[in-house]
Design an enzyme around this catalytic site. Structure first.
Site, PDB file in Angstrom:
ATOM      1  N   GLY A 274      53.310  23.551  76.671  1.00  0.00           N
ATOM      2  CA  GLY A 274      53.801  22.191  76.848  1.00  0.00           C
ATOM      3  C   GLY A 274      54.725  22.052  78.041  1.00  0.00           C
ATOM      4  O   GLY A 274      54.830  20.972  78.635  1.00  0.00           O
ATOM      5  N   ALA A 275      55.401  23.142  78.439  1.00  0.00           N
ATOM      6  CA  ALA A 275      56.290  23.091  79.597  1.00  0.00           C
ATOM      7  C   ALA A 275      55.495  22.877  80.885  1.00  0.00           C
ATOM      8  O   ALA A 275      55.991  22.277  81.835  1.00  0.00           O
ATOM      9  CB  ALA A 275      57.112  24.367  79.678  1.00  0.00           C
TER      10      ALA A 275
ATOM     11  N   GLY B  10      89.541   6.572  77.132  1.00  0.00           N
ATOM     12  CA  GLY B  10      89.083   5.625  76.120  1.00  0.00           C
ATOM     13  C   GLY B  10      87.867   4.854  76.566  1.00  0.00           C
ATOM     14  O   GLY B  10      86.952   5.385  77.202  1.00  0.00           O
ATOM     15  N   GLY B  11      87.865   3.557  76.244  1.00  0.00           N
ATOM     16  CA  GLY B  11      86.721   2.720  76.581  1.00  0.00           C
ATOM     17  C   GLY B  11      86.439   2.638  78.062  1.00  0.00           C
ATOM     18  O   GLY B  11      85.299   2.388  78.473  1.00  0.00           O
TER      19      GLY B  11
END
Length: 517
Positions: A407-408, A172-173
């Site tokens: 772009g890489a 959970g949290g």
């Protein structure tokens, strides 16, 4: 007069009782399962007799649901400071033998006090998570406690290194505190981490799943990417913590633990030459290259099972602690995809905030093409790498081993993205795209009219590589500082790192940049 013996005996009795946590029988039950008790984890982490405990005599304050009749030694968590390899480290270890390690107000207060102490003293924080979650009997006080811990995680981020160990349940949290820390280690078998367990998922969605699929160490290491290391057991987890700390500074104002007395070997290493295949289409195992570059061939890989098409690791080169980011051509041809971009960007930003120089080894044909990648946001995720490198002010050295396309090429720390030194191997290709793709666009009509299109395509591709994609074109335009033999890679990096240790770079004044999350 000496202090009363009765007072001393009372103190000793109280300490012994508190140190037993939930009792000797529960500790023995853990040992039978191959698990360490909360206090034993800290004893294994710290040098002998250096642990100073905070809050040994703490007690819970709950007066409802019969809790007023229960004694919870230490309020189910052991906290304090000790020394690891001569340096102070703050730590907490949740005690599952006491109320299932559940977190209440005092429990959270002890953790927060320890984290505050660590930030004031500039020392790393290590947390052993082993808890059933919020103490329901304390209601909103337990939720408040989690909020206070999360806030400390955020305040400590970028100030001191934070390492979480998932030794048991983290549900959970409670999972968000480790998620806010820098590195997560999870023990195989005994550790699990999830927001909603299998039963909740089935009740809410009808989906049938298992803990192995959603909360196990392997699931988080290889699929979700939530954790960084898998440990075989508690002792192995402690060993990983110690190994990791050996590469990290105590805080963001300190330098990493460089060994400037280390001998700087400058001889050529012909074995690196032997790793480069004649055919540029044949993949290199970049880990073998890394082994030849780093001291003793030893490196600590981070998230080795997640996005293996990029390798991130800590190592030393001629004694200098270094973060290495490398394309792995043996997996997905070394392309950058969504997961690889996230993995690398996070690692780069960690290295930058803690003053660890970056070495980037490039062999990248581009970003991974595909509908799933485009719809999954490869533009946004790929931009994280550009942002991470562009925002980094630590020393940055880039070695272009073979391919660096489009772009890489920029995303792998080109000179334009702030690399201080860029080296290239002979035969490397630096271009907008691969020669074959470029030829298909530039010579479409020529190929259409050719008698033998395949042979003509190969001829034109070879000419394109020779004329436009070779490293000497980029070196001639000062995008590459030097073209070096692969055998010279270690010595070039070693000299570069030594020369850049005093690097200083200022940026425009601002609160912080807005990374494309």
């Amino acid at each position: 007069m000496a202090i009363s013996k009765d007072l001393l005996e009372d103190l000793r009795h109280r300490r012994e009782t508190a140190r037993l946590g939930g009792g000797a029988d529960k500790i023995e039950a853990r040992h039978a399962r191959g698990l360490l008790a909360a206090r034993e984890r800290l004893e294994a982490l710290f040098a002998r007799d250096t642990f100073q405990e905070f809050g040994l005599h703490a007690r819970h304050q709950t007066r409802h649901f019969g809790m007023e009749k229960k004694d919870l030694p230490g309020d189910a968590v052991v906290t304090g400071i000790g020394f690891v390899d001569g340096r102070p480290v703050a730590a907490f270890s949740q005690d599952f033998t006491v109320a299932g390690g559940s977190l209440g107000r005092v429990h959270a207060g002890k953790i927060c006090d320890t984290m505050d102490y660590a930030m004031r003293g500039g020392m790393p924080i290590v947390g052993f998570n082993d808890s059933g979650g919020a103490r329901i009997q304390e209601g909103v006080d337990s939720l408040s406690g989690y909020g206070q811990v999360f806030n400390r995680n955020v305040l400590a981020s970028g100030v001191v290194p934070q390492i979480a160990v998932i030794s048991g349940s983290c549900a959970g949290g409670a999972a968000y505190s480790p998620a806010l820390m820098d590195f997560i280690i999870m023990t195989r078998g005994s550790g699990n981490m999830f927001i909603c367990g299998p039963e909740v998922i089935r009740a809410a969605t009808g989906q049938v799943t298992t803990m192995d699929e959603i909360g196990s160490a392997m699931a988080h290491a290889s699929v979700s990417g939530n954790i960084h290391f898998i440990a075989d057991d508690d002792m192995h987890a402690v060993s990983i913590v110690r190994d990791l700390l050996s590469y990290l500074p105590s805080n963001n104002m300190a330098d990493p633990p460089h060994d400037l007395s280390a001998h700087m070997t400058l001889e050529d290493d012909p074995q690196v030459d032997a790793l480069v295949p004649d055919d540029s289409r044949m993949p290199i195992d970049v880990k073998k290259v890394i082994e030849r570059i780093v001291d003793g061939g030893r490196f600590l890989e981070v998230q080795g099972l997640f996005a293996p098409n990029i390798v991130c690791c800590f190592a030393r080169v001629a004694g200098i602690v270094t973060g290495i980011v490398a394309n792995q051509p043996a997996v997905k041809a070394g392309t950058l995809d969504i997961d690889a971009s996230d993995k690398a960007a996070r690692f780069i930003r960690f290295c930058n905030v803690f003053n660890i120089p970056l070495v980037t080894l490039v062999d990248v044909p581009g970003f991974l093409p595909g509908v799933t990648q485009e719809r999954g946001g490869i533009i946004r995720h790929g931009a994280k790498m550009l942002f991470a490198y562009g925002a980094s002010t630590v020393p940055k050295i880039t070695v272009i081993m073979r391919k660096a396309y489009g772009g890489a090429y920029l995303a792998m720390c080109s000179r334009d993205m702030g690399a201080d030194l860029v080296y290239a191997w002979p035969g490397s290709e630096i271009a907008v795209m691969g020669a074959e793709g470029a030829v298909n666009i530039l010579y479409r009509r020529d190929l259409k009219d050719a008698d033998n299109a395949a042979e003509r395509r190969k001829e034109l591709a070879d000419e394109y590589r020779k004329e436009f994609a070779n490293p000497y074109v980029s070196a001639g335009k000062l995008f590459v500082h030097d073209v070096i033999e692969p055998a010279r890679t270690r010595s070039a990096i070693a000299l570069g790192l030594r020369s850049l240790l005093s690097k200083r770079e200022t940026r425009p004044a601002k609160k912080h940049g807005n990374i494309p999350l």
